[in-house]
Enzyme design. Structure first.
Site, mmCIF file in Angstrom:
data_model
loop_
_atom_site.group_PDB
_atom_site.id
_atom_site.type_symbol
_atom_site.label_atom_id
_atom_site.label_comp_id
_atom_site.label_asym_id
_atom_site.label_seq_id
_atom_site.Cartn_x
_atom_site.Cartn_y
_atom_site.Cartn_z
ATOM 1 N N LYS A 1 -57.344 -95.917 26.642
ATOM 2 C CA LYS A 1 -56.678 -95.006 27.562
ATOM 3 C C LYS A 1 -56.295 -95.753 28.829
ATOM 4 O O LYS A 1 -57.139 -96.031 29.664
ATOM 5 C CB LYS A 1 -57.615 -93.837 27.931
ATOM 6 C CG LYS A 1 -57.720 -92.791 26.838
ATOM 7 C CD LYS A 1 -58.474 -91.567 27.302
ATOM 8 C CE LYS A 1 -57.734 -90.779 28.347
ATOM 9 N NZ LYS A 1 -56.467 -90.208 27.880
ATOM 10 N N TYR B 1 -53.498 -72.963 39.709
ATOM 11 C CA TYR B 1 -53.887 -74.363 39.890
ATOM 12 C C TYR B 1 -52.616 -75.183 40.053
ATOM 13 O O TYR B 1 -51.833 -75.315 39.118
ATOM 14 C CB TYR B 1 -54.661 -74.806 38.647
ATOM 15 C CG TYR B 1 -55.174 -76.222 38.665
ATOM 16 C CD1 TYR B 1 -55.998 -76.669 39.688
ATOM 17 C CD2 TYR B 1 -54.873 -77.105 37.637
ATOM 18 C CE1 TYR B 1 -56.503 -77.968 39.689
ATOM 19 C CE2 TYR B 1 -55.377 -78.402 37.624
ATOM 20 C CZ TYR B 1 -56.193 -78.817 38.661
ATOM 21 O OH TYR B 1 -56.684 -80.098 38.653
ATOM 22 N N TYR C 1 -66.399 -74.912 32.048
ATOM 23 C CA TYR C 1 -65.005 -74.930 31.588
ATOM 24 C C TYR C 1 -64.724 -76.131 30.700
ATOM 25 O O TYR C 1 -64.259 -76.035 29.573
ATOM 26 C CB TYR C 1 -64.051 -74.958 32.783
ATOM 27 C CG TYR C 1 -62.615 -75.062 32.353
ATOM 28 C CD1 TYR C 1 -61.904 -73.922 32.038
ATOM 29 C CD2 TYR C 1 -61.996 -76.300 32.194
ATOM 30 C CE1 TYR C 1 -60.597 -74.005 31.588
ATOM 31 C CE2 TYR C 1 -60.693 -76.393 31.742
ATOM 32 C CZ TYR C 1 -60.001 -75.241 31.446
ATOM 33 O OH TYR C 1 -58.727 -75.329 30.984
ATOM 34 N N HIS C 2 -65.022 -77.324 31.242
ATOM 35 C CA HIS C 2 -64.627 -78.557 30.565
ATOM 36 C C HIS C 2 -65.478 -78.824 29.346
ATOM 37 O O HIS C 2 -65.095 -79.580 28.471
ATOM 38 C CB HIS C 2 -64.682 -79.719 31.545
ATOM 39 C CG HIS C 2 -63.933 -79.399 32.804
ATOM 40 N ND1 HIS C 2 -64.520 -78.719 33.848
ATOM 41 C CD2 HIS C 2 -62.651 -79.607 33.158
ATOM 42 C CE1 HIS C 2 -63.630 -78.542 34.802
ATOM 43 N NE2 HIS C 2 -62.491 -79.060 34.413
ATOM 44 N N ASP D 1 -56.237 -91.147 33.889
ATOM 45 C CA ASP D 1 -56.514 -89.892 33.199
ATOM 46 C C ASP D 1 -57.796 -90.019 32.387
ATOM 47 O O ASP D 1 -57.951 -90.937 31.602
ATOM 48 C CB ASP D 1 -55.299 -89.569 32.319
ATOM 49 C CG ASP D 1 -55.648 -88.686 31.149
ATOM 50 O OD1 ASP D 1 -56.404 -87.719 31.360
ATOM 51 O OD2 ASP D 1 -55.147 -88.961 30.049
ATOM 52 N N HIS E 1 -59.166 -87.536 30.381
ATOM 53 C CA HIS E 1 -59.322 -86.591 29.270
ATOM 54 C C HIS E 1 -59.400 -87.374 27.975
ATOM 55 O O HIS E 1 -58.396 -87.713 27.372
ATOM 56 C CB HIS E 1 -58.165 -85.594 29.243
ATOM 57 C CG HIS E 1 -58.204 -84.640 30.398
ATOM 58 N ND1 HIS E 1 -57.685 -84.962 31.620
ATOM 59 C CD2 HIS E 1 -58.713 -83.402 30.525
ATOM 60 C CE1 HIS E 1 -57.865 -83.938 32.447
ATOM 61 N NE2 HIS E 1 -58.500 -82.983 31.811
#
Lengths: 671, 345
Positions: free
Chosen positions: A539, A19, A173-174, A543, A545
């Site tokens: 945040k 990646y 995945y996440h 981003d 996350h």
């Protein structure tokens, strides 16, 4: 070498990718060609956050983010540069792109056409799973309904026009990164697949016979954690559940079309900043979880680099990750056998248990009204935040052991991280400026009326409900930018803010004396300052996350703070406005994209302008040591990175920082 | 130890708030939240210095309440957009529950009220309700007043189900209840008379279609028609914050209720009554039931406080002084009699 089996009897290895992408299309193209020369068999494109969230490099929200976590692709020119001298007719390219998937695929198709390659020859994957973006990754733009329409448009289009394309990679995945247990991972990924497949079936874009092709092209993107036996079982459970689901719910008769096809990135959540070399063995063991069982083996693997918790990996780090895959596939005898787990009663029992658990959770999602509803009501997010909080509490209490974090913490100095570059790659700070210059030159040289016509057409199509792809490909050729394409759709579909899931209940048990002690400190300090301690967690930047920020918010509430949580994707201006209106005692900023220096500086300057320079600011995220020094020199009260894993100590520190800022003495150390 | 130099000067603060100075409003709200004795003294003075005419005659205090998940914050955001288009300046006080265990709170409402643009004519403060018995924190009323001094509209958003949430109707000119489609709770509460009837009912999430329409029909069925011209006819509306539909109509309905209050000269009297009730509650907190009795008892004090043309804060200070001087002047029972208190000063 008498035991060596002839090449022909070995199974084909999986696709090997890394990646990657950073700084600019040119720099990323260099990296891709180097990686391919080293034996990588496919490409996995990482886009930067402005590209993922549909902003041009010169948009205010893009500031500090351009080229940071991936490559910026603003228009057809960037896409052509990115694949310069890479024949797209032969390449297998995976693109981690979601909200703007239709657009990036259009640019890819247009770039291929300019190479003289027909779109029907293309092979690869668009991640195109918007649902998990609301739960974990955060790069959504539009509300769920129009997002799902874009997803189904891409699927319908590729099934008809690009038969070897994987139009959607449904991501569990996440979910694991966000804290999901294996059962939750299975349940939510499959519930997502149901939502997507139902939407396509109901859209009427696909004829009855072709629907099994849609099912056959649906692939998954899975996480593999360190409990690799359980992970093997999870993958076998996926295979069984998918076979059953596609047969019973969608009536797919051809067994080949019911195969569970998936790619993997092994777990990054468990990678540690302390003793980062241990991540190498973690990554290798995690790879076993998705390769040991032949029936449930991954089709494509990308491994993180050992230093991902520290910052951006260098080419050498990526090479190391690739070599791990090559050693397993080429040197070992793994690919010489059938399924080595078949017939094991222990494995069979574990698989059965996971299937039962997953089915029960899928039933709860159905009761909520399906995956989309369960997201809108915040149900799924709450479940995930609860699991993640449980994990953090287990680490804190020492019930879950992690080498280097809460056990065996003593270490010699690592020669890997003491080099002049501290063992990570730095993005050239000029990258953003240069990208903006290129973008402006590109805009100045294109045919304006063609661009306007293409955008008007896009608008009509978006409103009419017709498939978005042909109009988007026309935009790509005309020279429309990523921000312009997204802007048209933003105006029509609106923008969305997802539930945060942090409204879970406070842990009843103080858990430890530390927590009781912390509550007392928070309460007393609040009394001395006249009102309960109030903090803002935000945040800045693009981003998405949000796990770290959410965990801090929940923990702070648990120890008695009043926490204003503002969520993701905020401009420094919005954060400072909130800090002012809310009258907070402390501001916490979470940044994982590497843009901390720019964003933090901007926030501090603005605080000064409104007379709030006195309010202490702390920063959490992936911050390299010299940046930490730099931030503290700018007046940041504290910097927390993945190595600060003891949340109680962080909380005690927050109380002390507030005390000091208000002329009170710090408390004694907590433990 | 902190010195008083860290407390803001109420005189300049009041002037700045009236001048619509944003940082000053933020500091004023902090001061009203501050429990230290010196802060409370300064807060009382701050409130006294605000222009009384403005506080009792103009602006609009709106309560928005409903069960969790009804979409109150999204509806607030949609209303803000409409009000801003109409040139009105808006302040929001978003009240969220505190954890009874840790005392902490997660204040997440601003998240759903954000729009892309930063607008200096909108001011949002979140407040934890801190386990106050009866639902709303004592800070809500004075904070609303300070916001009213600087903004055209002050909206108080509260969460809860049943009687508690409707407490906001004791602090605001107009109460809007947001109902969740397909949730029969609010209808049951209304029918059973557990919940006081709000001034407007709105079913959010009209985009859900038939479930929303069904809930709306059920709500309408529970509403009685107005008995005569002096009764306010409660409208039941439907809106979708997600689609932006029905929001203008909701804003119109809210404004119509304000016009109705003004026409009957009830706006000022309502606010004075809320004010008096809040002051009594504070007296009760500080001196207990015995103290309130000593000053004349609830009904007498309520009449005195709400009838007065003076600033009720002035009155409050006087009552406080009177009680303290009675106490210090001797412990004889007769000194606490209602007769003494009634004489005034």
């Amino acid at each position: 070498m008498t035991r060596e089996k002839p090449e022909s009897n070995r199974d084909q290895p999986w696709l090997m990718r890394t990646y990657s992408g950073h700084s600019s299309a040119k720099a990323s193209n260099d990296l891709y060609r180097t990686n391919l020369a080293k034996g990588q068999t496919g490409l996995s494109v990482a886009f930067d956050l402005p590209t993922q969230t549909g902003y041009d490099a010169d948009h205010p929200l893009a500031h500090g983010e351009v080229g940071k976590v991936g490559v910026p692709v603003g228009h057809i020119g960037d896409m052509e540069t990115l694949f310069d001298q890479i024949p797209l007719g032969k390449m297998n390219t995976s693109m981690t792109i979601n909200a703007t998937a239709a657009w990036l695929l259009s640019l890819y198709i247009a770039a291929a056409e300019r190479q003289g390659v027909k779109q029907s020859q293309l092979q690869g994957t668009t991640q195109n799973d918007i649902i998990k973006e609301y739960l974990s990754r955060g790069t959504y733009i539009f509300p769920p309904e129009p997002s799902l329409r874009l997803t189904t448009d891409v699927i319908s289009y590729t099934v008809n026009q690009i038969p070897k394309w994987n139009p959607t990679n449904i991501c569990s995945y996440h979910l694991q990164e966000a804290g999901a247990t294996p059962e939750q991972e299975l349940a939510y990924a499959l519930s997502t697949a149901i939502a997507v497949l139902d939407a396509i079936r109901d859209s009427g874009q696909i004829s009855g016979d072709a629907f099994s092709n849609v099912v056959g092209r649906t692939s998954f993107f899975v996480n593999a954690g360190i409990r690799f036996i359980e992970e093997c079982c999870k993958m076998r459970a996926f295979v069984e559940l998918w076979d059953q689901l596609t047969h019973e719910r969608y009536g797919v008769e051809d067994a080949k079309m019911r195969r569970f096809r998936y790619g993997v990135q092994v777990n990054s959540l468990g990678l540690t900043e302390p003793q980062p070399e241990n991540n190498v063995q973690r990554i290798v063991l995690e790879m076993l979880g998705v390769t040991l069982s032949k029936r449930a083996r991954a089709r494509a693997i990308q491994l993180p680099a050992w230093n991902e918790a520290l910052g951006l990996p260098r080419p050498w780090d990526q090479q190391w990750a690739l070599r791990m895959q090559q050693v397993l596939a080429i040197e070992t005898d793994l690919l010489e056998y059938g399924d080595i787990l078949d017939g094991s009663p222990i494995i069979a029992a574990k698989v059965e248990q996971l299937i039962r658990g997953a089915e029960a959770e899928m039933e709860r999602v159905r009761e909520e009204g399906g995956m989309i509803q369960a997201i809108e009501t915040g149900y799924v997010k709450r479940q995930l935040v609860t699991s993640h909080t449980e994990r953090m509490r287990a680490i804190e209490a020492g019930r879950l052991k992690i080498i280097g974090i809460n056990s065996f913490t003593e270490t010699a100095e690592s020669p890997l991280t003491t080099g002049s570059d501290s063992g990570i790659m730095k993005v050239d700070p000029a990258a953003e400026r240069e990208q903006i210059e290129r973008l402006r030159t590109f805009r100045a040289t294109r045919n304006t009326s063609e661009v306007e016509q293409a955008l008007l057409h896009l608008k009509d199509i978006a409103q009419s409900g017709e498939n978005i792809m042909p109009a988007s490909i026309r935009c790509a050729h005309a020279g429309v930018t990523t921000g312009e394409w997204s802007g048209v759709l933003r105006n029509i579909f609106g923008e969305y803010r997802a539930p945060t899931g942090i409204d879970i209940s406070t842990s009843k048990m103080a858990g430890s004396d530390s927590v009781a002690n912390l509550r007392e400190r928070t309460r007393k300090t609040g009394e001395m300052l006249g009102r309960p301690l109030k903090i803002l967690v935000g945040k800045p930047g693009l981003d998405g996350h949000s796990n770290g920020a959410e965990q801090i918010a929940v923990k702070a509430r648990d120890v008695g703070f009043e926490v204003v949580y503002e969520g993701i994707r905020l401009t420094p201006e919005q954060i400072v406005k909130a800090a002012e209106e809310e009258g907070v005692h402390l501001i916490g900023l979470s940044v994982l994209s590497g843009s901390h220096l720019e964003l933090v500086k901007d926030v501090r300057n603005r605080l000064e302008k409104v007379g709030l320079a006195e309010v202490p600011v702390i920063v959490g995220g992936i911050v390299p040591p010299e940046d930490e020094t730099n931030l503290k020199a700018q007046g940041i009260a504290a910097v927390y990175t993945p190595k600060n894993s003891d949340m109680n100590l962080i909380m005690a520190d927050l109380v002390d920082i507030i005390r000091e800022a208000n002329g009170l003495e710090r408390y004694h150390a907590l433990h | 130890m902190l010195t008083s130099s860290r407390f803001p000067d109420p005189d300049s603060l009041a002037a700045a708030v009236v001048d619509k100075d944003r940082p000053a409003l933020a500091r004023a709200l902090n001061l009203l939240d501050d429990k230290r004795p010196e802060a409370r003294r300064r807060a009382a003075r701050l409130l006294r210095l605000l222009p009384q005419g403005r506080l009792y005659q103009s602006g609009h205090l709106i309560g928005l309440t409903g069960p969790p998940g009804a979409g109150k914050s999204s509806l607030t955001a949609a209303l803000i957009t409409v009000w801003r288009r109409r040139g009105l300046r808006v302040a929001v006080l978003a009240v969220d529950p505190s954890s009874p265990i840790s005392g902490g709170a997660l204040l997440g409402d601003r998240l759903r009220m954000l729009s892309g643009q930063v607008d200096s004519q909108v001011f949002i403060r979140s407040l934890a309700c801190r386990g106050e018995f009866g639902g709303l924190s004592a800070e809500v009323w004075p904070m609303s007043l300070v916001m009213l001094a600087a903004f055209d509209i002050v909206l108080v958003e509260t969460v809860g189900v049943g009687q508690k949430e409707i407490d906001v109707s004791k602090l605001t000119d107009t109460t809007v209840f947001v109902a969740q489609p397909a949730s029969g709770d609010s209808i049951q509460f209304l029918k059973a008379g557990i919940m006081e009837v709000p001034h407007l009912l709105v079913v959010n999430k009209a985009d859900l279609g038939s479930t929303a329409r069904k809930t709306l029909a059920e709500l309408r069925a529970t509403l009685k028609p107005a008995g005569n011209d002096n009764d306010w006819q409660v409208p039941a509306l439907s809106a979708s914050a997600a689609r932006g539909t029905g929001i203008d109509e909701l804003a119109d309905g809210i404004e119509a209720h304000r016009a109705w209050l003004l026409q009957r000269e009830q706006l000022g009297s309502r606010r004075r009554r809320f004010q008096a009730e809040w002051l009594l509650k504070r007296l009760d907190e500080e001196f207990g039931r015995f103290g309130v009795e000593a000053l004349g008892g609830f009904p007498t004090l309520l009449a005195e406080l709400s009838g007065s043309e003076d600033s009720p804060f002035e009155l409050y200070d006087q009552l406080q002084q009177r009680f303290l001087s009675n106490w210090q002047g001797g412990l004889g029972g007769s000194r606490f009699g209602a007769k003494d208190v009634g004489d005034g000063e």
